[in-house]
Design an enzyme around this catalytic site. Structure first.
Site, mmCIF file in Angstrom:
data_model
loop_
_atom_site.group_PDB
_atom_site.id
_atom_site.type_symbol
_atom_site.label_atom_id
_atom_site.label_comp_id
_atom_site.label_asym_id
_atom_site.label_seq_id
_atom_site.Cartn_x
_atom_site.Cartn_y
_atom_site.Cartn_z
ATOM 1 N NE ARG A 286 14.818 -8.511 -18.623
ATOM 2 C CZ ARG A 286 13.828 -8.527 -17.676
ATOM 3 N NH1 ARG A 286 13.298 -9.918 -17.139
ATOM 4 N NH2 ARG A 286 13.172 -7.764 -17.298
ATOM 5 C CD GLU B 178 -7.197 -16.387 -26.082
ATOM 6 O OE1 GLU B 178 -7.679 -16.338 -27.261
ATOM 7 O OE2 GLU B 178 -6.011 -16.722 -25.981
ATOM 8 C CG ASN C 125 13.295 -3.618 -18.313
ATOM 9 O OD1 ASN C 125 12.353 -3.207 -19.164
ATOM 10 N ND2 ASN C 125 13.072 -4.316 -17.635
ATOM 11 N N GLY C 126 12.071 -0.353 -18.540
ATOM 12 C CA GLY C 126 10.733 0.363 -17.808
ATOM 13 C C GLY C 126 10.142 1.332 -18.925
ATOM 14 C CG HIS D 18 -29.738 -22.539 -32.215
ATOM 15 N ND1 HIS D 18 -31.128 -22.771 -32.638
ATOM 16 C CD2 HIS D 18 -29.633 -21.825 -31.373
ATOM 17 C CE1 HIS D 18 -31.774 -21.857 -31.961
ATOM 18 N NE2 HIS D 18 -30.942 -21.208 -30.947
ATOM 19 C CD GLU E 212 -2.413 -21.433 -28.996
ATOM 20 O OE1 GLU E 212 -2.806 -20.644 -28.450
ATOM 21 O OE2 GLU E 212 -1.713 -21.375 -30.216
ATOM 22 C CE LYS F 70 4.158 -15.378 -29.222
ATOM 23 N NZ LYS F 70 3.108 -15.751 -28.348
ATOM 24 C CB CYS G 79 15.145 -3.710 -22.170
ATOM 25 S SG CYS G 79 13.981 -2.755 -23.068
ATOM 26 C CE LYS H 27 -3.526 -19.146 -25.615
ATOM 27 N NZ LYS H 27 -4.286 -18.257 -26.686
ATOM 28 C CD1 TRP I 250 9.146 -4.980 -26.080
ATOM 29 C CD2 TRP I 250 9.805 -6.716 -27.052
ATOM 30 N NE1 TRP I 250 7.997 -5.575 -26.627
ATOM 31 C CE2 TRP I 250 8.689 -6.638 -27.445
ATOM 32 C CE3 TRP I 250 10.642 -7.805 -27.789
ATOM 33 C CZ2 TRP I 250 7.872 -7.552 -28.393
ATOM 34 C CZ3 TRP I 250 10.073 -8.598 -28.715
ATOM 35 C CH2 TRP I 250 8.562 -8.602 -29.056
HETATM 36 C C1 AGP Z 1 -2.679 -17.558 -30.134
HETATM 37 O O1 AGP Z 1 -2.156 -18.254 -28.854
HETATM 38 C C2 AGP Z 1 -1.618 -18.132 -31.404
HETATM 39 N N1 AGP Z 1 -0.417 -17.858 -31.036
HETATM 40 C C3 AGP Z 1 -2.320 -17.278 -32.583
HETATM 41 O O2 AGP Z 1 -3.596 -17.524 -32.784
HETATM 42 C C4 AGP Z 1 -2.013 -15.937 -32.660
HETATM 43 O O3 AGP Z 1 -2.878 -15.226 -31.694
HETATM 44 C C5 AGP Z 1 -2.266 -15.296 -34.078
HETATM 45 O O4 AGP Z 1 -1.359 -15.956 -35.136
HETATM 46 C C6 AGP Z 1 -2.120 -13.986 -34.322
HETATM 47 O O5 AGP Z 1 -0.715 -13.426 -34.194
HETATM 48 P P1 AGP Z 1 -0.438 -11.771 -33.836
HETATM 49 O O6 AGP Z 1 -1.221 -11.515 -32.911
HETATM 50 O O7 AGP Z 1 1.133 -11.920 -33.889
HETATM 51 O O8 AGP Z 1 -0.641 -11.161 -35.161
#
Ligand code: AGP
Length: 609
Positions: free
Chosen positions: A27, A482, A101-102, A505, A489, A604, A2, A486, A75
């Site tokens: 935050r 993953e 905050n905590g 394969h 994207e 996001k 927060c 990363k 938050w």
């Molecule tokens: C991952 O880096 C991306 N931002 C995206 O794949 C994300 O993980 C996915 O959209 C799921 O989001 P959520 O965890 O808010 O459901």
């Protein structure tokens, strides 16, 4: 995480506090509020649900005068976003205002004791406990009341408090949560981070753990929890405001990668009972129900899906439970027979991903018990599942998920271990061994973060490549997935994550000297198999970048580049091996001039199907 601000000086606190909160909005932004001591010695408060725009429009017309006060942008970690749960929190009589905050780990017990002494609570938060504790300990000296109160508090806190009988005075303290003093001319600030007051002073003093701060417009005093004086002078910071909001980091993503050890520690903080057993509030699965469970079904998207894919290995190994792992957008088109004997686990940091929400609703319609793993209190998903296991990563501003991923995995470790215990699949000895190791993981994560040089060199070497293949086995396979996500994207490079054994394969046809292969190859039970796969890769001339265990000299003989992580248990390596891959993606993207916090085409949170 927060944003908290305290002010004492010659100006109207309302304006200064709001300006400071605006700078800390990154935050936390689900609710906000201020409390200010009026010239008549009253403590007046305004709190709103929503972001700071809502607070700003309310403050514009609020009769809130005075030059000493505290403010907070939230938050939520305990208690959904609401006016009652918004900070500042007051004591029973409305003499004391507290912002925090905590995470107070023992707030349930403290709350019960205070209620037993007649204190009336109005919110669901852990923070309100602090206001009543100070009231209980107050006998005319606010700073001493805070000091005494903190002796009963377990957990992380950055606290700022005022008392209407002490205009001009701010009391503050911190443990495991940042707090900084801003020393101005005839005015003082206490805040979570420098941006709150950087526009007015760059003379700052960072409080250390278990220090108590007493502040007036013309000075401050630092002391320990035992009351011993601490002498320390402010220093001048040369940050601009943008850098300050990122805590001095160039990008939020890098800051959030570095925040992971704390985020993982915070996620574990409120998930153990007094006897050391895993405690997941609201889960309510009995041993009998756990033994009757037929299957786990995991529903998620993107990075959250990779956390679920990793957890698949945990549920099978620790709880002896079969696991279906589903991309959420496909889940609803499967004629997956989900019944009340299934436990559905929906993972979503935002709690607003439409594909995952659709999966949650589908599972609920079919009578399954649905658990959410979420980072956002009060989000849509948390209102539709039977219970939520909260991660405490704080707001993640970078579009690419980093700290929310490692905290999601942390939540899954705890859930799998709890189910394993309830089903009688995990012995006391194994439980203690795994949990002790898990609690030590934040320190090991710090070790990985310290060795950034190898990653930077690898990024410099490979940033011009247009194709990457990431390989892993067992729990290393979801990490390979993953790492590939990363990279693609934020750098827009084509990258695929693959089970290492599957490479022959098909994908092996891609390999030549222009296609780097990133191998997740810690010293675990599948190490020898990974070495064989690396040899297959090298035979095709592709360079290999390995993420390997510190001290493993064999891997250096066969790989061009090696990034190191400390040794740990097989199943816990993902918390470590993902970090070099996050940093590799970050540095390659930076080398290519990409906007790592806001990559093209991405959002996001994907709230459309
Ligand atoms: C991952 O880096 C991306 N931002 C995206 O794949 C994300 O993980 C996915 O959209 C799921 O989001 P959520 O965890 O808010 O459901």
């Amino acid at each position: 995480m927060c944003g908290i601000v305290g002010y004492t000086g010659g100006e109207q606190a309302k304006l200064v506090l709001f300006e400071g909160l605006r700078r800390l909005e990154y935050r936390g932004y689900d609710s906000a509020g201020v409390s200010i001591i009026s010239p008549k010695g009253e403590l007046n408060r305004v709190r709103v649900v929503g972001n700071l725009d809502a607070l700003g429009s309310t403050l514009a017309t609020a009769e809130l005068h005075g030059t000493t006060g505290v403010g907070h942008t939230r938050w939520a970690t305990h208690g959904a976003p609401s006016e009652e749960n918004a900070h500042p929190h007051h004591d029973c009589k409305g003499d004391i205002a507290v912002v925090h905050n905590g995470i107070i780990e023992n707030f349930v017990q403290l709350r019960a004791e205070l209620q037993g002494s007649g204190h009336v609570f109005r919110s669901e938060t852990d923070t309100e406990t602090i206001a009543h504790l100070i009231e209980e300990n107050y006998n005319g000296d606010l700073v001493e009341a805070l000091r005494r109160s903190l002796k009963a508090v377990h957990g992380a806190f950055a606290i700022v408090a005022v008392h209407r009988e002490h205009p001009g005075l701010i009391a503050a303290a911190r443990r495991d949560s940042p707090l900084v003093l801003g020393s101005g001319e005839g005015e003082m600030f206490v805040a979570s981070a420098v941006p709150a007051f950087l526009a007015r002073t760059n003379r700052v003093l960072f409080l250390q753990d278990d220090e108590v701060l007493s502040v007036t417009p013309d000075g401050y005093a630092i002391s320990t929890l035992e009351g011993e004086t601490v002498a320390r002078e402010p220093v001048e910071v040369e940050w601009d405001l943008d850098a300050a909001e990122k805590g001095g980091y160039e990008d939020f993503m890098l800051k959030e990668i570095d925040e992971q050890p704390r985020a993982v520690a915070d996620t574990m903080r409120d998930k153990f009972d007094d006897s050391g057993g895993v405690y997941l509030e609201g889960l309510g699965v009995t041993a009998e129900e756990a033994r009757r469970l037929r299957r786990i079904v995991v529903v998620a998207c993107g990075t959250a899906f990779h956390a679920g894919l990793m957890a698949k290995y945990l549920f099978e190994r620790w709880a002896a439970l079969p696991v279906e792992i589903e991309i959420a957008s496909e889940f609803r088109y499967r004629n997956l027979v989900v019944t009340s004997e299934d436990l559905v686990v929906a993972i979503s940091q935002s709690g607003e991903t439409m594909d995952t929400l659709a999966g949650v609703r589908e599972a609920g319609r079919r009578g399954a018990r649905v658990i959410g793993v979420c980072n956002t209190v009060g989000s849509m998903m948390t209102r539709e599942v039977n219970c939520t296991i909260y991660t405490h990563a704080g707001p993640e501003i970078g579009v690419a998920a980093t700290k929310t991923f490692t905290t999601q995995m942390t939540a899954m470790y705890l859930l799998a271990m709890l189910l394993g215990r309830l089903r009688g699949e995990v012995s006391d000895e194994k439980y203690s061994r795994v949990m002790d190791e898990l609690k030590g993981m934040p320190d090991r994560m710090y070790e990985v973060l310290e060795d950034d040089a190898g990653v930077r060199a690898a990024a410099e070497k490979y940033h011009g490549c247009e194709d990457f293949l990431f390989l892993g086995r067992s729990v290393g396979y979801p990490i390979a997935m993953e790492g590939a996500l990363k990279l693609k994207e934020i750098s827009y490079i084509h990258a695929e994550g693959y089970p290492a054994g599957e490479m022959k394969h098909g994908p092996i046809a891609l390999l030549d000297e222009n296609v780097p292969v990133v191998a997740v190859v810690p010293r675990d039970s599948v190490y020898e198999k990974m070495i064989s796969n690396i040899e297959e890769v090298r035979a095709r001339g592709a360079p290999v970048l390995a993420v390997a265990t510190a001290g493993d000299d064999e891997i250096s003989q066969i790989c061009e580049d090696v990034l190191r992580v400390p040794a740990t248990m097989d199943m816990l390596y993902p918390l470590l091996t993902v970090i070099p891959l996050q940093l590799l993606a970050y540095h390659i993207a930076k080398s290519r001039g990409c906007n790592v916090d806001q990559p093209r085409n991405l959002a996001k949170t994907v709230t459309v199907e």
